[in-house]
Design an enzyme around this catalytic site. Structure first.
Site, PDB file in Angstrom:
ATOM      1  N   CYS A   1      28.925  -0.757 -10.052  1.00 21.63           N
ATOM      2  CA  CYS A   1      28.863  -2.276  -9.433  1.00 21.63           C
ATOM      3  C   CYS A   1      29.295  -3.197 -10.624  1.00 21.63           C
ATOM      4  O   CYS A   1      30.814  -3.015 -11.548  1.00 21.63           O
ATOM      5  CB  CYS A   1      28.596  -2.635  -8.130  1.00 21.63           C
ATOM      6  SG  CYS A   1      28.984  -3.592  -7.482  1.00 21.63           S
TER       7      CYS A   1
ATOM      8  N   LEU B   1       0.842  -0.974  -0.095  1.00 22.18           N
ATOM      9  CA  LEU B   1      -0.246  -0.366   0.040  1.00 22.18           C
ATOM     10  C   LEU B   1       1.071   1.432   0.259  1.00 22.18           C
ATOM     11  O   LEU B   1       0.958   2.232  -0.158  1.00 22.18           O
ATOM     12  CB  LEU B   1      -1.147   0.219   1.383  1.00 22.18           C
ATOM     13  CG  LEU B   1      -2.274  -1.225   1.253  1.00 22.18           C
ATOM     14  CD1 LEU B   1      -2.918  -0.551   2.775  1.00 22.18           C
ATOM     15  CD2 LEU B   1      -2.833  -0.429  -0.041  1.00 22.18           C
ATOM     16  N   GLY B   2       2.057   1.053   0.225  1.00 21.71           N
ATOM     17  CA  GLY B   2       3.356   2.554   0.229  1.00 21.71           C
ATOM     18  C   GLY B   2       3.420   2.923   2.188  1.00 21.71           C
ATOM     19  O   GLY B   2       3.250   3.721   2.355  1.00 21.71           O
TER      20      GLY B   2
ATOM     21  N   HIS C   1      27.608   2.257  -5.160  1.00 20.28           N
ATOM     22  CA  HIS C   1      26.363   2.743  -5.900  1.00 20.28           C
ATOM     23  C   HIS C   1      26.048   4.184  -5.575  1.00 20.28           C
ATOM     24  O   HIS C   1      25.586   4.497  -4.503  1.00 20.28           O
ATOM     25  CB  HIS C   1      25.222   1.611  -4.499  1.00 20.28           C
ATOM     26  CG  HIS C   1      25.738   0.281  -5.214  1.00 20.28           C
ATOM     27  ND1 HIS C   1      25.234  -0.128  -6.472  1.00 20.28           N
ATOM     28  CD2 HIS C   1      26.389  -0.502  -5.119  1.00 20.28           C
ATOM     29  CE1 HIS C   1      24.814  -1.630  -6.168  1.00 20.28           C
ATOM     30  NE2 HIS C   1      25.998  -1.337  -5.592  1.00 20.28           N
TER      31      HIS C   1
ATOM     32  N   MET D   1      30.776  -1.614 -13.486  1.00 16.33           N
ATOM     33  CA  MET D   1      32.161  -1.146 -13.956  1.00 16.33           C
ATOM     34  C   MET D   1      32.468  -2.731 -14.276  1.00 16.33           C
ATOM     35  O   MET D   1      33.426  -2.589 -15.629  1.00 16.33           O
ATOM     36  CB  MET D   1      32.132  -0.776 -12.883  1.00 16.33           C
ATOM     37  CG  MET D   1      34.012  -0.530 -12.831  1.00 16.33           C
ATOM     38  SD  MET D   1      34.649  -0.227 -10.915  1.00 16.33           S
ATOM     39  CE  MET D   1      35.698   0.300 -11.148  1.00 16.33           C
TER      40      MET D   1
ATOM     41  N   PRO E   1     -13.473  -3.760   4.573  1.00 15.56           N
ATOM     42  CA  PRO E   1     -12.140  -4.050   4.700  1.00 15.56           C
ATOM     43  C   PRO E   1     -11.102  -3.184   6.042  1.00 15.56           C
ATOM     44  O   PRO E   1     -10.494  -4.026   6.673  1.00 15.56           O
ATOM     45  CB  PRO E   1     -11.302  -3.649   3.106  1.00 15.56           C
ATOM     46  CG  PRO E   1     -12.159  -4.224   1.596  1.00 15.56           C
ATOM     47  CD  PRO E   1     -13.700  -3.205   2.763  1.00 15.56           C
TER      48      PRO E   1
ATOM     49  N   GLU F   1       4.045 -13.260  11.630  1.00 20.13           N
ATOM     50  CA  GLU F   1       5.254 -13.130  11.805  1.00 20.13           C
ATOM     51  C   GLU F   1       5.228 -11.616  12.663  1.00 20.13           C
ATOM     52  O   GLU F   1       6.742 -11.231  13.644  1.00 20.13           O
ATOM     53  CB  GLU F   1       6.457 -12.561  10.279  1.00 20.13           C
ATOM     54  CG  GLU F   1       6.271 -13.740   9.962  1.00 20.13           C
ATOM     55  CD  GLU F   1       5.641 -14.692   9.078  1.00 20.13           C
ATOM     56  OE1 GLU F   1       4.386 -13.860   9.320  1.00 20.13           O
ATOM     57  OE2 GLU F   1       5.664 -15.282   8.118  1.00 20.13           O
TER      58      GLU F   1
ATOM     59  N   TYR G   1      14.207 -10.157  -6.029  1.00 19.31           N
ATOM     60  CA  TYR G   1      12.675 -10.537  -7.021  1.00 19.31           C
ATOM     61  C   TYR G   1      12.194 -11.198  -6.167  1.00 19.31           C
ATOM     62  O   TYR G   1      11.050 -10.750  -5.719  1.00 19.31           O
ATOM     63  CB  TYR G   1      12.516 -11.691  -7.716  1.00 19.31           C
ATOM     64  CG  TYR G   1      13.767 -11.584  -9.055  1.00 19.31           C
ATOM     65  CD1 TYR G   1      12.610 -10.781  -9.829  1.00 19.31           C
ATOM     66  CD2 TYR G   1      15.167 -12.682 -10.070  1.00 19.31           C
ATOM     67  CE1 TYR G   1      13.245 -10.215 -10.892  1.00 19.31           C
ATOM     68  CE2 TYR G   1      14.812 -12.269 -11.006  1.00 19.31           C
ATOM     69  CZ  TYR G   1      14.417 -11.441 -11.880  1.00 19.31           C
ATOM     70  OH  TYR G   1      14.870 -11.009 -13.163  1.00 19.31           O
TER      71      TYR G   1
ATOM     72  N   GLY H   1       5.688   2.654   3.513  1.00 20.64           N
ATOM     73  CA  GLY H   1       7.546   3.460   3.684  1.00 20.64           C
ATOM     74  C   GLY H   1       6.705   4.886   2.945  1.00 20.64           C
ATOM     75  O   GLY H   1       7.848   6.129   3.765  1.00 20.64           O
TER      76      GLY H   1
ATOM     77  N   GLU I   1      23.921   6.095  -6.604  1.00 16.45           N
ATOM     78  CA  GLU I   1      22.215   6.404  -6.680  1.00 16.45           C
ATOM     79  C   GLU I   1      21.250   5.982  -4.868  1.00 16.45           C
ATOM     80  O   GLU I   1      20.716   6.625  -4.749  1.00 16.45           O
ATOM     81  CB  GLU I   1      21.550   5.316  -7.107  1.00 16.45           C
ATOM     82  CG  GLU I   1      21.588   3.636  -6.377  1.00 16.45           C
ATOM     83  CD  GLU I   1      22.849   2.667  -7.209  1.00 16.45           C
ATOM     84  OE1 GLU I   1      22.656   1.050  -6.986  1.00 16.45           O
ATOM     85  OE2 GLU I   1      23.859   3.525  -7.790  1.00 16.45           O
TER      86      GLU I   1
ATOM     87  N   THR J   1     -15.750   0.290   2.677  1.00 20.20           N
ATOM     88  CA  THR J   1     -14.892   0.260   3.798  1.00 20.20           C
ATOM     89  C   THR J   1     -14.856  -0.629   4.547  1.00 20.20           C
ATOM     90  O   THR J   1     -14.136  -0.147   5.623  1.00 20.20           O
ATOM     91  CB  THR J   1     -15.957   1.495   4.504  1.00 20.20           C
ATOM     92  OG1 THR J   1     -16.949   1.227   4.895  1.00 20.20           O
ATOM     93  CG2 THR J   1     -16.266   2.504   3.684  1.00 20.20           C
TER      94      THR J   1
END
Length: 541
Positions: free
Chosen positions: A379, A15-16, A513, A382, A189, A148, A54, A18, A515, A187
């Site tokens: 990495c 859902l996002g 790295h 290169m 859920p 968990e 993955y 983070g 990025e 609503t």
């Protein structure tokens, strides 16, 4: 006094949370608060370092060498606060620490149980290494109801009682699905997700509801009634055209205002002008370039999350839209590269592990070199560029990497020791895989007069690493004689960090790295320069 906001998620994964945590952190920063963000991951791996891209996506590396969840990349990009080892923990690490204490006898013969020993260890992590932050935002991975995650939910429930509600807030992210046949948002859920959270003793203070269209006030009141929150604490989280609009969107919906209300804080209205500027530049570019990313994990783009964002930052800095053409490197082992690369304005070969797709990456590097297309190797990218140059410019026919077997000419080989500050790190070929790479920020000295020295504008840089193989300096002289410049080296001159081709318009490859250190407000100079070169290339095509 440090205040804690615990972000949980329900209904479905992805859902996002983070991004929501990062955006809330940015909104609180805009109000003048100092923030730190943390991630509690319920999986049993000690860290994501040995997990398949993955399954897990990108492994984000911090300056101090932690291999962490990709959400920490969101945290850093949105708040510009560098994450640390103490900002990400997993069930595996918690249990490892508790078992190590038990083996030492630290528990004085007590029976070790989830409550209190595991939950105490989680609370210790949440409360540890805090300086003068006004807010610590803790995201709990997974969804409510996952077996968990139960110890983590119990731990944050306990913290709510121990610290008091004036110091703790619970934010729950849920989904309001649109049912096309019914023509309405549902609503139920969200109601069930909150009920699940209540079953472990946590009453959410704010509900952040993901939806693809506007949530009517009547539905917000209904959610508030059944979930026992105020109607104005039901915050819509609607889809937007750029992730960098999310902090603005949340502010417009009142999220940061509700957080301040919960804690009884009064602040001036925040200034989001710099965020608006980023959004305007991202959504109204003056041109477009196409970059081919020749990788091996293109089946899951989260494996390259920081990379795609860094390329976006480079585009914003150049006022262009960066269109990414994701190409599986293996295809070049079956098909001619011209078919896929002749119309692109830049080629980027990112990092990776294992032999699969490496010959395709070498083919992409050769095509970029021979066709004078801007090339950026990172990495493994290169290492493949160096092997390509060794084979086709230096005449070293058997050039290869010992990562993939026993080549006749090991141009790339396993690092067995390297300097880390005043210490020497040592590794063995038959050692553990987890946490044994060259990890974190290391210094690099740039060659005067080189392209990278011009791009960085300084002689010494520090960049983040994650690798265990390195270009073999025994071949340095032969490669340099063929025109490849080693323009960045470790301070002791032992480890090659950057190579470039002066006879090429833009051909740079780095072992680190970059990025991982790019931000929308502080785009990494290599990505800015690379996209700038792609803009020039687009004018030649």
């Amino acid at each position: 006094m440090t205040r804690f906001i615990f972000i949980t998620g329900g209904v479905v994964s992805s859902l996002g949370k983070g991004l929501a945590s990062a955006a809330l952190g940015a909104a609180l920063q805009a109000r003048g608060f100092k923030v730190r963000l943390r991630k509690l991951d319920p999986y049993i791996n000690v860290d994501p370092g040995t997990m398949s891209p993955y399954q897990h996506g990108e492994v984000y590396v911090t300056d101090d060498g932690a291999e962490t969840d990709l959400d920490l990349g969101h945290y850093e990009r949105f708040t510009c606060v560098s994450s640390r080892q103490s900002d990400n923990v997993t069930t595996g690490r918690i249990y490892s620490d508790v078992i190590a204490k038990e083996r030492r006898g630290d528990y004085l013969g007590a029976t070790i149980q989830v409550i209190p020993h595991i939950t105490d260890a989680i609370k210790e992590f949440v409360l540890g290494n805090i300086e003068d932050e006004d807010f610590v935002l803790c995201e709990i991975g997974g969804t409510v109801g996952d077996i968990e995650g139960t110890p983590f939910l119990e731990a944050i429930r306990q913290l709510g009682n121990e610290l008091g509600r004036e110091q703790v807030m619970y934010l729950h992210l849920t989904l309001l699905p649109w049912i096309a046949t019914a023509g309405e948002l549902k609503t139920k859920p969200t109601q069930h997700s909150v009920k699940e959270l209540l079953s472990v003793g946590i009453q959410p203070d704010i509900l952040l509801c993901r939806a693809e269209r506007e949530i009517p006030q009547s539905e917000r009141r209904k959610i508030a009634l059944f979930c026992n929150v105020r109607p104005d604490a039901v915050i819509p989280a609607l889809d937007v055209d750029s992730i960098y609009r999310v902090p603005i969107s949340y502010h417009e919906q009142g999220l940061d205002a509700q957080v301040c209300r919960h804690f009884g804080l009064t602040t001036p209205e925040p200034d989001f002008s710099r965020w608006q500027d980023i959004v305007d530049r991202a959504t109204h570019p003056e041109g477009e370039v196409t970059i081919a990313v020749v990788g091996k994990y293109t089946g899951l783009l989260d494996a390259y999350k920081s990379l795609s964002e860094a390329l976006t930052h480079g585009g914003i800095a150049n006022n262009v839209k960066v269109r990414l053409n994701w190409i599986d490197a293996e295809i070049f082992e079956r098909e001619d590269v011209i078919k896929h690369l002749e119309s692109v304005h830049g080629i980027l070969v990112p990092g990776g592990f294992g032999e699969r797709g490496t010959e395709g990456k070498i083919a992409a590097a050769r095509f970029a070199r021979e066709r004078q297309i801007p090339y950026f190797g990172i990495c493994l990218g290169m290492q493949m560029a160096v092997i390509e140059a060794a084979r086709h410019r230096s005449g070293i026919a058997g050039a290869g990497s010992s990562e993939f077997g026993t080549p006749g000419e090991p141009v790339v080989g396993l690092m067995t020791e390297w300097a880390k500050g005043e210490d020497i790190e040592k590794r063995a070929s038959d050692g553990n895989l987890g946490g044994t790479m060259r990890l974190g920020a290391y210094p690099c000295v740039l060659t005067p007069g080189s392209k990278v020295r011009e791009i960085y504008g300084q002689d010494h840089i520090s960049e983040r690493h994650r690798h265990r193989y390195e270009v073999n300096t025994a071949y340095k002289e032969r490669l340099e004689a063929a025109g490849m410049v080693f323009s960045g080296m470790s301070p002791d001159g032992v480890l090659p960090e950057i190579v470039e081709l002066p006879d090429h318009s833009w051909y740079i490859a780095v072992q680190f790295h970059p990025e991982l250190k790019s931000r929308p407000f502080e785009p990494h100079p290599l990505f800015v320069s690379f996209i700038g070169a792609a803009v020039q290339q687009s004018r030649l095509v």
